[in-house]
Enzyme design. Structure first.
Site, PDB file in Angstrom:
ATOM      1  N   TYR A 157      66.647   0.963 -82.774  1.00 30.01           N
ATOM      2  CA  TYR A 157      67.700   1.751 -82.119  1.00 30.01           C
ATOM      3  C   TYR A 157      69.071   1.113 -82.333  1.00 30.01           C
ATOM      4  O   TYR A 157      69.931   1.160 -81.476  1.00 30.01           O
ATOM      5  CB  TYR A 157      67.408   1.849 -80.621  1.00 30.01           C
ATOM      6  CG  TYR A 157      66.010   2.311 -80.298  1.00 30.01           C
ATOM      7  CD1 TYR A 157      65.620   3.618 -80.549  1.00 30.01           C
ATOM      8  CD2 TYR A 157      65.086   1.432 -79.742  1.00 30.01           C
ATOM      9  CE1 TYR A 157      64.337   4.041 -80.250  1.00 30.01           C
ATOM     10  CE2 TYR A 157      63.804   1.855 -79.441  1.00 30.01           C
ATOM     11  CZ  TYR A 157      63.434   3.157 -79.695  1.00 30.01           C
ATOM     12  OH  TYR A 157      62.176   3.566 -79.393  1.00 30.01           O
ATOM     13  N   HIS A 210      68.132   6.462 -77.710  1.00 32.25           N
ATOM     14  CA  HIS A 210      67.734   5.465 -76.709  1.00 32.25           C
ATOM     15  C   HIS A 210      68.916   5.050 -75.840  1.00 32.25           C
ATOM     16  O   HIS A 210      69.013   3.887 -75.416  1.00 32.25           O
ATOM     17  CB  HIS A 210      67.100   4.242 -77.396  1.00 32.25           C
ATOM     18  CG  HIS A 210      65.858   3.761 -76.705  1.00 32.25           C
ATOM     19  ND1 HIS A 210      65.877   2.799 -75.728  1.00 32.25           N
ATOM     20  CD2 HIS A 210      64.568   4.112 -76.859  1.00 32.25           C
ATOM     21  CE1 HIS A 210      64.647   2.572 -75.310  1.00 32.25           C
ATOM     22  NE2 HIS A 210      63.827   3.361 -75.966  1.00 32.25           N
TER      23      HIS A 210
HETATM   24 MG    MG Z   1      62.438   7.604 -76.359  1.00 35.10          MG
END
Ligand code: MG
Length: 415
Positions: A157, A210
């Site tokens: 992320y 995220h």
């Molecule tokens: Mg997720």
């Protein structure tokens, strides 16, 4: 003779190195018991204490068939309601009571939810890679398994692993998972450009932010990704900034998925009634189990919002099975995340081959075949639990580090 609860236990096990919490509810009928998922991986001992020190004495002697009554009884018993500890404990009991209900009816749970509206549940998998070559080869590997929806990330992320503050951080910055949100935005746009040019249009792409962007950056990011025709963009806006979803909706036509952190109905109610999201993706045990999730699924159907339940590795096969049973019977099903039963690169997988440990502990977990997941047709959730095998995989209770995400100046950012 009424069917009453005679015992409630919480059992901890980590067959793939992730702490799982299983709740078993026993009844006064010989051989009639149920299992549920109460997994809160990073607070497993606390959930076990709640189940065994408080809820056991609350529930022994109660009617095991009265699921709705017991859900509300547990929910309001401590006066203060909701929250991940309470909801996960409640989920373990709720799923176990549904498991018992299915066994009493001699039906798999999807039958109690109205029966199948689809023959199998299409699932999405996570593809990542150290570079675009590895990522594209992982996408092709999943496609060869019949997977039609793939979540694509490059380097997770937008952060590395836990470690010392990188060069350019101020003196004294603490260790953490360091993020470069705007660099991540540029890299991700380039990643999707390459994926579409190499793999083409005949694949549904998903991406998970995220919550790692500032809201205004998330809006610009969504606009930049529109041309790649994503199936959905997940958690673009942090939980604490939910009002920004209205702005995101107004400024971008990208399909929006949100909700794995939700644990209170007020967190999703307006998002659904105002049609600010396209996919609701709560974590079943985090919201209190099957009972509230079925209500949510039916509520969302009225507003054209589809489900895409959270399906990570830190939920037990009882929760994966619960997801699948609801999916099979839901008209407004979107897609199911399926990652929990085969964590890539897990040590167990390297040592023993995929899924062996989990199957030893949880025989009967739903089966993946060529892009679809199918439950078995045993009564209830259809998943069993081998306690002797579970005991071979004890949990560890250290403090996790992946949630200690930081920006370049050393300040904490939500994980
Ligand atoms: Mg997720």
């Amino acid at each position: 003779m009424s069917i009453t609860i005679t015992n409630v236990r919480a059992i901890l096990t980590a067959p793939e190195g992730i702490n799982l919490v299983v709740v078993r509810v026993d009844t006064n009928q010989p051989g009639l018991f149920g299992y549920g998922c109460a997994t809160f991986a990073y607070r497993a001992l606390t959930v076990r204490s709640l189940v065994e020190d408080y809820l056991r004495q609350l529930l022994i002697g109660r009617d095991a068939e009265a699921i709705e009554e017991i859900w509300q009884l547990v929910h309001q018993n401590a006066y203060w309601r909701n929250g991940p500890i309470e909801n996960n404990a409640l989920s373990g009991i709720d799923m176990a009571l549904w498991d018992i209900k299915g066994k009493l009816a001699n039906m798999p749970l999807y039958q109690l939810f109205g029966g199948k509206v689809r023959a199998g549940v299409p699932v999405y998998r996570h593809a990542d890679g150290r570079d675009i070559e590895e990522l594209c080869s992982n996408i092709e590997r999943y496609r060869s398994q019949g997977i039609t929806h793939i979540r694509c990330q490059s380097g997770g992320y937008g952060g590395g692993g836990f470690g010392l503050a990188p060069a350019g951080s101020p003196d004294g910055a603490a260790s953490g998972v360091y993020l470069d949100p705007r660099g991540y935005m540029r890299a991700t746009e380039a990643m999707f450009d390459t994926i579409r040019s190499r793999i083409g249009e005949d694949i549904e792409l998903i991406h998970d932010v995220h919550e790692r962007l500032q809201p205004i950056d998330a809006i610009r990011f969504a606009q930049a990704l529109e041309k790649f025709n994503l199936f959905f963009l997940e958690d673009a806006i942090p939980l604490e900034q939910g009002d920004w979803l209205r702005e995101l909706r107004a400024k971008s036509s990208i399909p929006i998925a949100q909700g794995e952190l939700f644990n209170h109905p007020l967190e999703w109610r307006n998002l659904i009634t105002e049609r600010l999201i396209d996919f609701i993706r709560v974590h079943l045990s985090q919201v209190g189990g099957i009972t509230p999730s079925r209500k949510l699924q039916i509520f969302a159907e009225q507003f054209g919002v589809r489900t895409a339940w959270h399906g990570p590795g830190d939920m037990s096969p009882f929760a994966h099975a619960a997801n699948i049973h609801i999916d099979l019977a839901a008209r407004n099903f979107g897609v199911q995340e399926w990652s929990g039963t085969e964590p890539p690169n897990s040590v167990i997988q390297e040592l023993r081959g995929p899924r062996d440990a989990l199957l030893d502990v949880f025989p009967g977990l739903p089966e993946f075949r060529q892009g679809y997941v199918y439950p078995n047709d045993k009564p209830g959730l259809g998943v069993d639990f081998n306690e002797a095998e579970a005991a071979k995989y004890p949990c560890e209770h250290g403090v996790t580090t992946w949630t200690q995400t930081r920006l370049r100046d050393g300040s904490l950012h939500t994980p």
